[in-house]
Design a protein around this motif. Structure first.
Motif: not given
Length: 390
Positions: A44, A64-66, A75, A78-79, A82, A85-86
């Motif tokens: 990351t 991206s850091r997840v 959060d 949103r996980l 996210r 996307g990662a």
């Protein structure tokens, strides 16, 4: 006429030196075994890997850091987005690298990398450094990855105990032969009993406080101290000046822990996985003060070495000037006991884990290539959109 493409190995992990050091050791061992292999690390942008991996001469791509929230929050909601996307970013990197195998050592980056590799049927090889495995590597194991562990008691299904991959400069260290030169290099007296204290690359405030209060007693007993405080964590006296005393020297960082291990009669440190395994490999007597936060993995990391007689352990709350006075002074002044601790430590040490991991990686990649050989294709282009660095 088509030629067989060179082997492509992608290595994922980062966040801390405890993840990055074994990643770099595995990469180096793979390169030694297969000089034609193309190697790419993935981390990351904010982790220590952004500095350490390029400095080691290895290409780095970032995603991206997840982080995984530990309790209900926005959060957590949103996980899924996210993480998706990662995983897409991870898949693009694997595709462009034409990866034959993915090696994961843990950290935030690994979960999306494991998921992307699993979808592409790319073999996964996992190294778990801690006695208590992290979430990412538990996910990787569930996805069918081959699992190797640093500690025999680590609970991951099908795990092979290979030890901790480390640099040859550490695994091949002869402490006795290197001691005098190491002490001179660190600004120490080659002949005096030596205690070296470190809280790791980021330092340890509670260890620093206790040591500051103990310098007088240690120096009075004829013990010299090298105090590695951590970057930005220099210790000061009551007047705000850098702490100074006869036989005491402080530095924020030492580049090359093999010098520290060679110089120390006794090492006082946190019990991160890499530190515990390196201590055993080189046979340096140690006192461990496990980090008092997290899920208790640091105490577990040290348990086997302590049980074998190679180290002592003390809880962070119990590590006081009184404990230093009652235990450390007598230990540093007892060369016979230190010799017994050193011998016990080395019996547990594993010094070829980097090569053993390289064998697993190449075995997984070559088995997959022979089962479903790839068509020859041009060398992967630079992954600029994913932040590749060198």
């Amino acid at each position: 006429m088509h030629t067989e493409p060179s082997l492509s190995v992608v290595l994922a992990g980062g966040g801390t030196a405890g993840h990055i050091s074994p990643l770099l050791a595995i990469a180096s061992a793979v390169r030694d075994a297969r000089p034609d292999a193309r190697l790419l690390a993935v981390g990351t942008p904010a982790g220590m890997e952004a500095r350490l991996v390029p400095a080691a001469g290895l290409d780095l791509a970032t995603i991206s850091r997840v982080p995984f929230p530990r309790r209900p929050s926005l959060d957590l909601l949103r996980l899924p987005g996210r993480l998706a996307g990662a995983v897409r970013q991870a898949g693009a990197i694997l595709d462009e690298a034409e990866a034959d195998v993915l090696v994961g050592v843990g950290g935030y980056v690994c979960t999306p990398m494991y998921l992307a590799a699993w979808r592409r049927k790319i073999p996964i090889v996992i190294h778990e450094a801690n006695a208590r495995p992290g979430l990412a590597n538990r996910v990787g194991a569930l996805l069918g990855g081959q699992v190797a562990v640093a500690f025999a008691g680590t609970r991951l299904a099908g795990a092979r105990h290979v030890g901790m991959p480390m640099r040859p400069g550490i695994s091949g260290l002869d402490r006795s032969a290197a001691r005098a030169a190491a002490r001179t290099a660190l600004g120490l007296d080659p002949e005096r009993p030596t205690l070296i204290v470190t809280g790791g690359s980021s330092g340890a405030q509670s260890i620093n406080r206790t040591l500051t209060a103990s310098v007088g007693a240690l120096a009075g007993a004829g013990i010299q101290i090298l105090h590695i405080t951590g970057r930005g964590k220099a210790v000061h006296d009551a007047d705000g000046a850098p702490l100074a005393a006869p036989g005491y020297r402080q530095v924020e960082y030492v580049d090359g822990m093999e010098t520290v291990y060679a110089a120390a009669d006794l090492l006082l440190a946190r019990s991160g996985a890499a530190t515990v395994c390196e201590v055993a490999a080189v046979g340096v007597p140690a006192v461990f003060v496990p980090l008092p936060v997290g899920n208790g993995e640091q105490a577990l990391n040290a348990a086997g070495l302590v049980a074998a007689g190679g180290a002592l352990i003390v809880a962070d709350t119990a590590f006081t000037p009184g404990w230093v006075r009652d235990h450390i002074i007598a230990l540093v002044q007892d060369p016979d006991r230190l010799a017994r601790m050193s011998a016990s430590s080395r019996q547990l040490g594993i010094r070829n884990a980097d090569r053993r991991m390289a064998e697993l990686v190449l075995e997984a990649a070559d088995h997959d290539r022979s089962a479903s050989p790839k068509a020859a294709s041009p060398k992967a282009k630079s992954v600029k959109q994913h932040g590749r660095k060198r």
